[in-house]
Design a protein around this motif. Structure first.
Motif, PDB file in Angstrom:
ATOM      1  N   ASP A   1     -26.570  20.664 -56.401  1.00  0.00           N
ATOM      2  CA  ASP A   1     -27.213  21.964 -56.192  1.00  0.00           C
ATOM      3  C   ASP A   1     -27.240  22.785 -57.474  1.00  0.00           C
ATOM      4  N   VAL A   2     -26.161  22.714 -58.257  1.00  0.00           N
ATOM      5  CA  VAL A   2     -26.096  23.468 -59.509  1.00  0.00           C
ATOM      6  C   VAL A   2     -27.079  22.881 -60.512  1.00  0.00           C
TER       7      VAL A   2
ATOM      8  N   LEU B   1     -34.492  24.683 -62.136  1.00  0.00           N
ATOM      9  CA  LEU B   1     -35.445  25.696 -61.674  1.00  0.00           C
ATOM     10  C   LEU B   1     -35.457  26.893 -62.610  1.00  0.00           C
ATOM     11  N   THR B   2     -34.278  27.326 -63.044  1.00  0.00           N
ATOM     12  CA  THR B   2     -34.175  28.457 -63.950  1.00  0.00           C
ATOM     13  C   THR B   2     -34.865  28.139 -65.264  1.00  0.00           C
TER      14      THR B   2
ATOM     15  N   ALA C   1     -37.278  26.007 -65.744  1.00  0.00           N
ATOM     16  CA  ALA C   1     -38.713  25.889 -65.517  1.00  0.00           C
ATOM     17  C   ALA C   1     -39.365  27.262 -65.394  1.00  0.00           C
ATOM     18  N   GLU C   2     -38.669  28.210 -64.783  1.00  0.00           N
ATOM     19  CA  GLU C   2     -39.225  29.555 -64.622  1.00  0.00           C
ATOM     20  C   GLU C   2     -39.277  30.295 -65.943  1.00  0.00           C
ATOM     21  N   GLY C   3     -38.403  29.938 -66.859  1.00  0.00           N
ATOM     22  CA  GLY C   3     -38.361  30.598 -68.158  1.00  0.00           C
ATOM     23  C   GLY C   3     -39.425  30.107 -69.123  1.00  0.00           C
ATOM     24  N   VAL C   4     -40.113  29.053 -68.784  1.00  0.00           N
ATOM     25  CA  VAL C   4     -41.142  28.485 -69.648  1.00  0.00           C
ATOM     26  C   VAL C   4     -42.462  29.183 -69.369  1.00  0.00           C
ATOM     27  N   SER C   5     -43.080  29.714 -70.411  1.00  0.00           N
ATOM     28  CA  SER C   5     -44.390  30.352 -70.219  1.00  0.00           C
ATOM     29  C   SER C   5     -45.475  29.382 -70.658  1.00  0.00           C
ATOM     30  N   THR C   6     -46.589  29.459 -69.975  1.00  0.00           N
ATOM     31  CA  THR C   6     -47.705  28.557 -70.303  1.00  0.00           C
ATOM     32  C   THR C   6     -48.850  29.310 -70.894  1.00  0.00           C
TER      33      THR C   6
END
Length: 60
Positions: A45-46, A52-53, A55-60
């Motif tokens: 889970d960790v 996920l964290t 992936a969310e921090g990557v800007s496209t």
């Protein structure tokens, strides 16, 4: 300890290590899991939450 487990793949569970109490607490909390070789690794889970964290921090 979680960063070290993520970066190095595992952390030692030797009770003589200075970080033994921290590792034991993280094992008890379910954030680390004991691997077959006795080392402590990130719980699934960790590991998933960190991905996920990231992936969310990557800007496209």
């Amino acid at each position: 300890m979680l960063f070290q487990a993520s970066y190095e793949g595992s952390v030692p569970t030797d009770p003589e290590e200075p970080t033994a109490a921290t590792v034991a607490g993280l094992l008890d909390a379910g954030l680390l899991a004991r691997a077959d070789d006795g080392a402590a690794v990130l719980a699934d889970d960790v590991r998933y939450g960190l991905r996920l964290t990231d992936a969310e921090g990557v800007s496209t």
